[in-house]
Design a protein around this motif. Structure first.
Motif, PDB file in Angstrom:
ATOM      1  N   CYS A   1       0.818  -1.214   0.000  1.00  0.00           N
ATOM      2  CA  CYS A   1       0.000   0.000   0.000  1.00  0.00           C
ATOM      3  C   CYS A   1       0.853   1.266   0.000  1.00  0.00           C
ATOM      4  O   CYS A   1       0.662   2.155  -0.825  1.00  0.00           O
ATOM      5  CB  CYS A   1      -0.931  -0.020   1.216  1.00  0.00           C
ATOM      6  N   TRP A   2       1.810   1.337   0.933  1.00  0.00           N
ATOM      7  CA  TRP A   2       2.626   2.549   1.040  1.00  0.00           C
ATOM      8  C   TRP A   2       3.538   2.746  -0.169  1.00  0.00           C
ATOM      9  O   TRP A   2       3.705   3.864  -0.650  1.00  0.00           O
ATOM     10  CB  TRP A   2       3.444   2.516   2.326  1.00  0.00           C
ATOM     11  N   SER A   3       4.148   1.664  -0.667  1.00  0.00           N
ATOM     12  CA  SER A   3       5.025   1.821  -1.825  1.00  0.00           C
ATOM     13  C   SER A   3       4.219   2.232  -3.058  1.00  0.00           C
ATOM     14  O   SER A   3       4.660   3.075  -3.855  1.00  0.00           O
ATOM     15  CB  SER A   3       5.803   0.523  -2.099  1.00  0.00           C
ATOM     16  N   THR A   4       3.006   1.671  -3.205  1.00  0.00           N
ATOM     17  CA  THR A   4       2.135   2.059  -4.320  1.00  0.00           C
ATOM     18  C   THR A   4       1.671   3.499  -4.170  1.00  0.00           C
ATOM     19  O   THR A   4       1.660   4.276  -5.144  1.00  0.00           O
ATOM     20  CB  THR A   4       0.903   1.131  -4.394  1.00  0.00           C
ATOM     21  N   TYR A   5       1.305   3.872  -2.950  1.00  0.00           N
ATOM     22  CA  TYR A   5       0.842   5.241  -2.686  1.00  0.00           C
ATOM     23  C   TYR A   5       1.944   6.258  -2.951  1.00  0.00           C
ATOM     24  O   TYR A   5       1.720   7.278  -3.627  1.00  0.00           O
ATOM     25  CB  TYR A   5       0.368   5.335  -1.234  1.00  0.00           C
ATOM     26  N   GLU A   6       3.146   5.985  -2.444  1.00  0.00           N
ATOM     27  CA  GLU A   6       4.253   6.924  -2.638  1.00  0.00           C
ATOM     28  C   GLU A   6       4.651   6.995  -4.116  1.00  0.00           C
ATOM     29  O   GLU A   6       5.012   8.061  -4.615  1.00  0.00           O
ATOM     30  CB  GLU A   6       5.456   6.501  -1.792  1.00  0.00           C
ATOM     31  N   ALA A   7       4.583   5.854  -4.820  1.00  0.00           N
ATOM     32  CA  ALA A   7       4.901   5.853  -6.247  1.00  0.00           C
ATOM     33  C   ALA A   7       3.870   6.677  -7.024  1.00  0.00           C
ATOM     34  O   ALA A   7       4.227   7.430  -7.951  1.00  0.00           O
ATOM     35  CB  ALA A   7       4.936   4.420  -6.776  1.00  0.00           C
ATOM     36  N   SER A   8       2.605   6.547  -6.646  1.00  0.00           N
ATOM     37  CA  SER A   8       1.548   7.328  -7.295  1.00  0.00           C
ATOM     38  C   SER A   8       1.726   8.810  -7.018  1.00  0.00           C
ATOM     39  O   SER A   8       1.534   9.658  -7.906  1.00  0.00           O
ATOM     40  CB  SER A   8       0.165   6.865  -6.802  1.00  0.00           C
ATOM     41  N   LYS A   9       2.105   9.148  -5.787  1.00  0.00           N
ATOM     42  CA  LYS A   9       2.371  10.546  -5.447  1.00  0.00           C
ATOM     43  C   LYS A   9       3.526  11.100  -6.281  1.00  0.00           C
ATOM     44  O   LYS A   9       3.458  12.222  -6.784  1.00  0.00           O
ATOM     45  CB  LYS A   9       2.700  10.680  -3.955  1.00  0.00           C
ATOM     46  N   SER A  10       4.581  10.299  -6.424  1.00  0.00           N
ATOM     47  CA  SER A  10       5.739  10.745  -7.219  1.00  0.00           C
ATOM     48  C   SER A  10       5.337  10.993  -8.667  1.00  0.00           C
ATOM     49  O   SER A  10       5.797  11.959  -9.287  1.00  0.00           O
ATOM     50  CB  SER A  10       6.857   9.685  -7.166  1.00  0.00           C
ATOM     51  N   PHE A  11       4.478  10.120  -9.194  1.00  0.00           N
ATOM     52  CA  PHE A  11       4.000  10.291 -10.568  1.00  0.00           C
ATOM     53  C   PHE A  11       3.274  11.627 -10.716  1.00  0.00           C
ATOM     54  O   PHE A  11       3.521  12.387 -11.660  1.00  0.00           O
ATOM     55  CB  PHE A  11       3.069   9.142 -10.945  1.00  0.00           C
ATOM     56  N   PHE A  12       2.366  11.922  -9.776  1.00  0.00           N
ATOM     57  CA  PHE A  12       1.606  13.167  -9.847  1.00  0.00           C
ATOM     58  C   PHE A  12       2.502  14.391  -9.611  1.00  0.00           C
ATOM     59  O   PHE A  12       2.282  15.450 -10.200  1.00  0.00           O
ATOM     60  CB  PHE A  12       0.454  13.154  -8.837  1.00  0.00           C
ATOM     61  N   GLN A  13       3.501  14.249  -8.735  1.00  0.00           N
ATOM     62  CA  GLN A  13       4.433  15.356  -8.500  1.00  0.00           C
ATOM     63  C   GLN A  13       5.205  15.705  -9.762  1.00  0.00           C
ATOM     64  O   GLN A  13       5.375  16.882 -10.100  1.00  0.00           O
ATOM     65  CB  GLN A  13       5.390  14.995  -7.356  1.00  0.00           C
ATOM     66  N   GLU A  14       5.675  14.680 -10.459  1.00  0.00           N
ATOM     67  CA  GLU A  14       6.385  14.916 -11.717  1.00  0.00           C
ATOM     68  C   GLU A  14       5.449  15.492 -12.774  1.00  0.00           C
ATOM     69  O   GLU A  14       5.840  16.372 -13.550  1.00  0.00           O
ATOM     70  CB  GLU A  14       6.990  13.599 -12.220  1.00  0.00           C
ATOM     71  N   LEU A  15       4.216  14.996 -12.800  1.00  0.00           N
ATOM     72  CA  LEU A  15       3.229  15.509 -13.746  1.00  0.00           C
ATOM     73  C   LEU A  15       2.935  16.979 -13.487  1.00  0.00           C
ATOM     74  O   LEU A  15       2.898  17.794 -14.420  1.00  0.00           O
ATOM     75  CB  LEU A  15       1.946  14.685 -13.635  1.00  0.00           C
ATOM     76  N   ASN A  16       2.762  17.339 -12.213  1.00  0.00           N
ATOM     77  CA  ASN A  16       2.492  18.722 -11.849  1.00  0.00           C
ATOM     78  C   ASN A  16       3.672  19.621 -12.172  1.00  0.00           C
ATOM     79  O   ASN A  16       3.521  20.755 -12.634  1.00  0.00           O
ATOM     80  CB  ASN A  16       2.157  18.835 -10.365  1.00  0.00           C
ATOM     81  N   SER A  17       4.878  19.088 -11.919  1.00  0.00           N
ATOM     82  CA  SER A  17       6.095  19.861 -12.170  1.00  0.00           C
ATOM     83  C   SER A  17       6.256  20.164 -13.657  1.00  0.00           C
ATOM     84  O   SER A  17       6.540  21.296 -14.057  1.00  0.00           O
ATOM     85  CB  SER A  17       7.308  19.097 -11.659  1.00  0.00           C
ATOM     86  N   SER A  18       6.041  19.153 -14.500  1.00  0.00           N
ATOM     87  CA  SER A  18       6.171  19.345 -15.934  1.00  0.00           C
ATOM     88  C   SER A  18       5.071  20.261 -16.476  1.00  0.00           C
ATOM     89  O   SER A  18       5.304  21.073 -17.356  1.00  0.00           O
ATOM     90  CB  SER A  18       6.137  17.999 -16.675  1.00  0.00           C
ATOM     91  N   SER A  19       3.875  20.151 -15.906  1.00  0.00           N
ATOM     92  CA  SER A  19       2.767  21.017 -16.325  1.00  0.00           C
ATOM     93  C   SER A  19       3.049  22.470 -15.971  1.00  0.00           C
ATOM     94  O   SER A  19       2.789  23.376 -16.755  1.00  0.00           O
ATOM     95  CB  SER A  19       1.461  20.572 -15.658  1.00  0.00           C
ATOM     96  N   SER A  20       3.590  22.684 -14.768  1.00  0.00           N
ATOM     97  CA  SER A  20       3.914  24.041 -14.323  1.00  0.00           C
ATOM     98  C   SER A  20       4.964  24.660 -15.233  1.00  0.00           C
ATOM     99  O   SER A  20       4.861  25.817 -15.641  1.00  0.00           O
ATOM    100  CB  SER A  20       4.419  24.026 -12.876  1.00  0.00           C
ATOM    101  N   CYS A  21       5.984  23.871 -15.567  1.00  0.00           N
ATOM    102  CA  CYS A  21       7.042  24.364 -16.446  1.00  0.00           C
ATOM    103  C   CYS A  21       6.478  24.699 -17.816  1.00  0.00           C
ATOM    104  O   CYS A  21       6.841  25.708 -18.421  1.00  0.00           O
ATOM    105  CB  CYS A  21       8.146  23.333 -16.583  1.00  0.00           C
ATOM    106  N   GLY A  22       5.579  23.873 -18.275  1.00  0.00           N
ATOM    107  CA  GLY A  22       5.011  24.100 -19.589  1.00  0.00           C
ATOM    108  C   GLY A  22       4.181  25.359 -19.631  1.00  0.00           C
ATOM    109  O   GLY A  22       4.194  26.102 -20.614  1.00  0.00           O
ATOM    110  N   ILE A  23       3.433  25.645 -18.530  1.00  0.00           N
ATOM    111  CA  ILE A  23       2.594  26.848 -18.502  1.00  0.00           C
ATOM    112  C   ILE A  23       3.444  28.090 -18.383  1.00  0.00           C
ATOM    113  O   ILE A  23       3.206  29.104 -19.037  1.00  0.00           O
ATOM    114  CB  ILE A  23       1.600  26.763 -17.305  1.00  0.00           C
ATOM    115  N   VAL A  24       4.494  28.006 -17.546  1.00  0.00           N
ATOM    116  CA  VAL A  24       5.332  29.198 -17.333  1.00  0.00           C
ATOM    117  C   VAL A  24       6.056  29.589 -18.603  1.00  0.00           C
ATOM    118  O   VAL A  24       6.217  30.746 -18.921  1.00  0.00           O
ATOM    119  CB  VAL A  24       6.340  28.930 -16.192  1.00  0.00           C
ATOM    120  N   THR A  25       6.542  28.567 -19.336  1.00  0.00           N
ATOM    121  CA  THR A  25       7.280  28.887 -20.546  1.00  0.00           C
ATOM    122  C   THR A  25       6.328  29.258 -21.669  1.00  0.00           C
ATOM    123  O   THR A  25       6.737  29.840 -22.640  1.00  0.00           O
ATOM    124  CB  THR A  25       8.107  27.666 -20.981  1.00  0.00           C
TER     125      THR A  25
END
Length: 330
Positions: free
Chosen positions: A306-330
């Motif tokens: 549960c925890w490894s899946t949850y943390e992996a899912s969080k990491s996926f969304f964090q990277e997704l949010n980070s790339s989206s933010s960069c894309g909007i700013v640029t």
């Protein structure tokens, strides 16, 4: 002359202020907690809970048999006896009876569970990530909310898991219980479940956060490369400890949910005290620890998954949010 120079300078494109698009709010691009938005916590939690319970369902079935049989004619049931009983009655399929109810309940319940936990952790911690009391309190809030969602399906699941269950499936069980026992039957164990899961989640979350922090400090250079090892190990330790501590209340919960089915006792009230006295009278105090071994065998790997899946899912969304933010700013 100065005015002319200033005008010429600002006439140069290199010195002009960069225009911002209308209604541009940079702070909106940065989520408030852990780099994730509320709905992303819900999805990550839903995925983690579903994977955890589906993977460990056969062990949960064995545990349910051991705990339910305390009040049946067979008073002493071990893991091997329960497993043989299931396989003899229904074959391998018997280990998965009720998995449909688990599938319907685990996803939504864990979505509520983890999202409430993250919101409360942010609120209670006061910016201190090492606040164990905040983690414990957040876990209690999370379980009160999620158990309201999960308890009805958990009751259906446990009745379907019993040998010679009179129900044909999730829908048949739901209809029959609603018709014969009313809506109240679906929440007969809610109070017990919350009383059990409050200390369970308090111990679980506090232990998980502490173990994760300790493992990270032992080998900080390998955290990024082996994060799943840290999360799995910390989750397993937290799950096993919390399961051992709360087994007596889990036995009571199972008795309340399975009462009147397959020869199990029916209780006049939903009183925890009455159930405990009945168990002790029939099987002694050892009856309150019935199923603790499969319960620990369930929760240790289940929490790791549960925890490894949850943390992996969080990491996926964090990277997704980070790339989206960069894309909007640029």
């Amino acid at each position: 002359m100065a005015t002319t120079d200033a005008t010429a300078k600002f006439g140069n494109a290199d010195f002009r202020p960069v225009p911002q698009p209308p209604d541009f709010h940079p702070e909106v691009l940065v989520p408030a907690h852990d780099g994730l938005r509320f709905w992303q916590f819900m999805i990550a939690g839903s995925i983690a809970g579903s994977v955890e319970h589906m993977a460990m369902f056969p062990v949960d079935t064995v545990k349910t048999h051991m705990q339910a049989m305390v009040s049946c004619p067979i008073k002493s049931v071990g893991i091997c006896h329960a497993l043989r009983s299931i396989l003899k009655a229904d074959g391998v399929v018997g280990l998965y009876r009720g998995i449909g109810a688990m599938g319907l309940g685990a996803g939504p319940a864990h979505a509520v569970y983890f999202s409430v936990y993250e919101l409360c952790k942010k609120f209670f911690s006061g910016g201190n990530p090492n606040n164990s009391a905040a983690h414990a309190a957040s876990g209690v809030c999370a379980t009160v909310a999620s158990d309201a969602v999960f308890t009805p399906m958990d009751m259906v699941k446990q009745r379907l898991q019993l040998n010679n269950s009179p129900y044909r499936g999730v829908l048949d069980c739901t209809r029959t219980v609603l018709k014969e026992e009313g809506l109240r039957a679906f929440y007969a164990s809610y109070k017990t479940t919350v009383i059990m899961n409050a200390p369970f989640t308090a111990v679980h979350f506090a232990t998980y956060e502490a173990a994760k922090r300790a493992l990270t400090e032992v080998s900080p250079e390998s955290v990024n490369d082996e994060g799943w090892v840290v999360h799995s190990t910390a989750g397993a330790v937290a799950g096993a400890l919390a399961a051992a501590v709360t087994t007596p209340l889990d036995v009571v919960k199972t008795q309340l949910q399975c009462q009147g089915v397959c020869g199990c006792d029916r209780f006049k009230t939903g009183s925890i005290r009455d159930v405990i006295l009945t168990i002790v009278k029939k099987d002694g105090y050892k009856g309150l620890m019935r199923g603790w071994t499969p319960r620990m065998l369930f929760h240790a790997p289940a929490a790791a998954i549960c925890w490894s899946t949850y943390e992996a899912s969080k990491s996926f969304f964090q990277e997704l949010n980070s790339s989206s933010s960069c894309g909007i700013v640029t």
